[in-house]
Motif scaffolding. Sequence first.
Motif, PDB file in Angstrom:
ATOM      1  N   LEU A  75       0.837  -1.204   0.000  1.00 15.12           N
ATOM      2  CA  LEU A  75       0.000   0.000   0.000  1.00 15.12           C
ATOM      3  C   LEU A  75       0.867   1.248   0.000  1.00 15.12           C
ATOM      4  N   ARG A  76       1.908   1.247   0.813  1.00 15.12           N
ATOM      5  CA  ARG A  76       2.820   2.394   0.886  1.00 15.12           C
ATOM      6  C   ARG A  76       3.507   2.598  -0.455  1.00 15.12           C
ATOM      7  N   ASP A  77       3.994   1.522  -1.055  1.00 15.46           N
ATOM      8  CA  ASP A  77       4.660   1.623  -2.359  1.00 15.46           C
ATOM      9  C   ASP A  77       3.707   2.161  -3.421  1.00 15.46           C
ATOM     10  N   ARG A  78       2.490   1.674  -3.405  1.00 18.43           N
ATOM     11  CA  ARG A  78       1.509   2.061  -4.412  1.00 18.43           C
ATOM     12  C   ARG A  78       1.034   3.498  -4.206  1.00 18.43           C
ATOM     13  N   PHE A  79       0.797   3.890  -2.949  1.00 20.13           N
ATOM     14  CA  PHE A  79       0.253   5.219  -2.683  1.00 20.13           C
ATOM     15  C   PHE A  79       1.328   6.305  -2.724  1.00 20.13           C
ATOM     16  N   GLY A  80       2.450   6.049  -2.079  1.00 16.10           N
ATOM     17  CA  GLY A  80       3.507   7.063  -1.999  1.00 16.10           C
ATOM     18  C   GLY A  80       3.490   7.791  -0.668  1.00 16.10           C
ATOM     19  N   ARG A  81       4.015   9.012  -0.656  1.00  9.91           N
ATOM     20  CA  ARG A  81       4.087   9.806   0.576  1.00  9.91           C
ATOM     21  C   ARG A  81       2.684  10.151   1.078  1.00  9.91           C
ATOM     22  N   GLY A  82       2.579  10.209   2.402  1.00  9.20           N
ATOM     23  CA  GLY A  82       1.307  10.567   3.005  1.00  9.20           C
ATOM     24  C   GLY A  82       0.560   9.391   3.597  1.00  9.20           C
ATOM     25  N   LEU A  83       1.186   8.218   3.599  1.00  9.80           N
ATOM     26  CA  LEU A  83       0.590   7.013   4.182  1.00  9.80           C
ATOM     27  C   LEU A  83       1.511   6.529   5.294  1.00  9.80           C
ATOM     28  N   ALA A  84       1.048   6.621   6.532  1.00 11.10           N
ATOM     29  CA  ALA A  84       1.846   6.211   7.688  1.00 11.10           C
ATOM     30  C   ALA A  84       1.593   4.746   8.008  1.00 11.10           C
ATOM     31  N   LEU A  85       2.663   4.008   8.254  1.00 11.31           N
ATOM     32  CA  LEU A  85       2.552   2.610   8.667  1.00 11.31           C
ATOM     33  C   LEU A  85       2.782   2.518  10.170  1.00 11.31           C
ATOM     34  N   VAL A  86       1.791   2.030  10.883  1.00 11.87           N
ATOM     35  CA  VAL A  86       1.880   1.843  12.326  1.00 11.87           C
ATOM     36  C   VAL A  86       1.886   0.341  12.567  1.00 11.87           C
ATOM     37  N   GLY A  87       3.092  -0.214  12.698  1.00 10.93           N
ATOM     38  CA  GLY A  87       3.257  -1.653  12.827  1.00 10.93           C
ATOM     39  C   GLY A  87       3.351  -2.094  14.272  1.00 10.93           C
ATOM     40  N   MET A 138      -6.706  -0.684  -1.964  1.00 15.55           N
ATOM     41  CA  MET A 138      -6.590   0.630  -2.610  1.00 15.55           C
ATOM     42  C   MET A 138      -7.950   1.089  -3.142  1.00 15.55           C
ATOM     43  N   LEU A 139      -8.687   0.182  -3.763  1.00 12.60           N
ATOM     44  CA  LEU A 139     -10.001   0.532  -4.323  1.00 12.60           C
ATOM     45  C   LEU A 139     -11.062   0.699  -3.237  1.00 12.60           C
ATOM     46  N   ASP A 140     -11.147  -0.261  -2.299  1.00 15.10           N
ATOM     47  CA  ASP A 140     -12.155  -0.202  -1.237  1.00 15.10           C
ATOM     48  C   ASP A 140     -12.068   1.093  -0.437  1.00 15.10           C
ATOM     49  N   THR A 141     -10.842   1.503  -0.130  1.00 12.85           N
ATOM     50  CA  THR A 141     -10.631   2.646   0.760  1.00 12.85           C
ATOM     51  C   THR A 141     -10.667   3.980   0.035  1.00 12.85           C
ATOM     52  N   GLY A 142     -10.578   3.936  -1.286  1.00 16.27           N
ATOM     53  CA  GLY A 142     -10.532   5.175  -2.063  1.00 16.27           C
ATOM     54  C   GLY A 142      -9.127   5.730  -2.216  1.00 16.27           C
ATOM     55  N   LEU A 143      -8.128   5.056  -1.643  1.00 13.89           N
ATOM     56  CA  LEU A 143      -6.755   5.536  -1.784  1.00 13.89           C
ATOM     57  C   LEU A 143      -6.316   5.602  -3.245  1.00 13.89           C
ATOM     58  N   ALA A 183      -3.441  -8.709  -5.628  1.00 16.64           N
ATOM     59  CA  ALA A 183      -4.899  -8.615  -5.587  1.00 16.64           C
ATOM     60  C   ALA A 183      -5.375  -7.984  -4.282  1.00 16.64           C
ATOM     61  N   THR A 184      -4.724  -8.314  -3.180  1.00 12.12           N
ATOM     62  CA  THR A 184      -5.118  -7.760  -1.888  1.00 12.12           C
ATOM     63  C   THR A 184      -4.815  -6.262  -1.834  1.00 12.12           C
ATOM     64  N   VAL A 185      -3.640  -5.868  -2.297  1.00 11.48           N
ATOM     65  CA  VAL A 185      -3.294  -4.442  -2.330  1.00 11.48           C
ATOM     66  C   VAL A 185      -4.267  -3.693  -3.241  1.00 11.48           C
TER      67      VAL A 185
END
Length: 181
Positions: A31-43, A168-173, A162-164
Amino acid sequence: MTAVRVGTAETRLIVLRGNSASGKSSVAAGLRDRFGRGLALVGQDNLRRVVLREHDRPGAANIGLIDLTARYALDAGYHVVVEGILYADHYGDMLARLRADHRGRTHGYYLDVPLEETLARHAGKPIADEVDADRLREWYRPSDLLPGGVETVVGADSTLTATVDRVMLDTGLAGLPARDR
């Protein structure tokens, strides 16, 4: 406890849960790779194991740290992916409050991978030397879903791509711009 609203109507909160080796971290990275900057990962693993070096138990400090980190990032205008095993009985109340307090769209996904597949996937991970199959069996919880049907179950047959794509589609990202700085 009084609700403290977080984020904006535009921010997205995505919670990825599932057993060890179900693909949560890979999906989050995708998701981070696909979206780019502005997506924080809280692991969960990073905050619990690396930052605090604490065991996963009810009431542990990492639960609050995950909550605070996600809230901070949402308030700063980031979309947030919270990912981890995040057992329902340990993290469910915190996740429910975070979901209720978020002003924007919130989506939950449970990556449902059978134990046999979990063991096979885990065998190829670097942590396999530290965590053996018996320990993985102890940790494994089949269908550890949050109450209220707030999660979309994604089966082991869904590929990483497929999951990514789906998230991406479900969330509107998929239709939102990344940050330019």
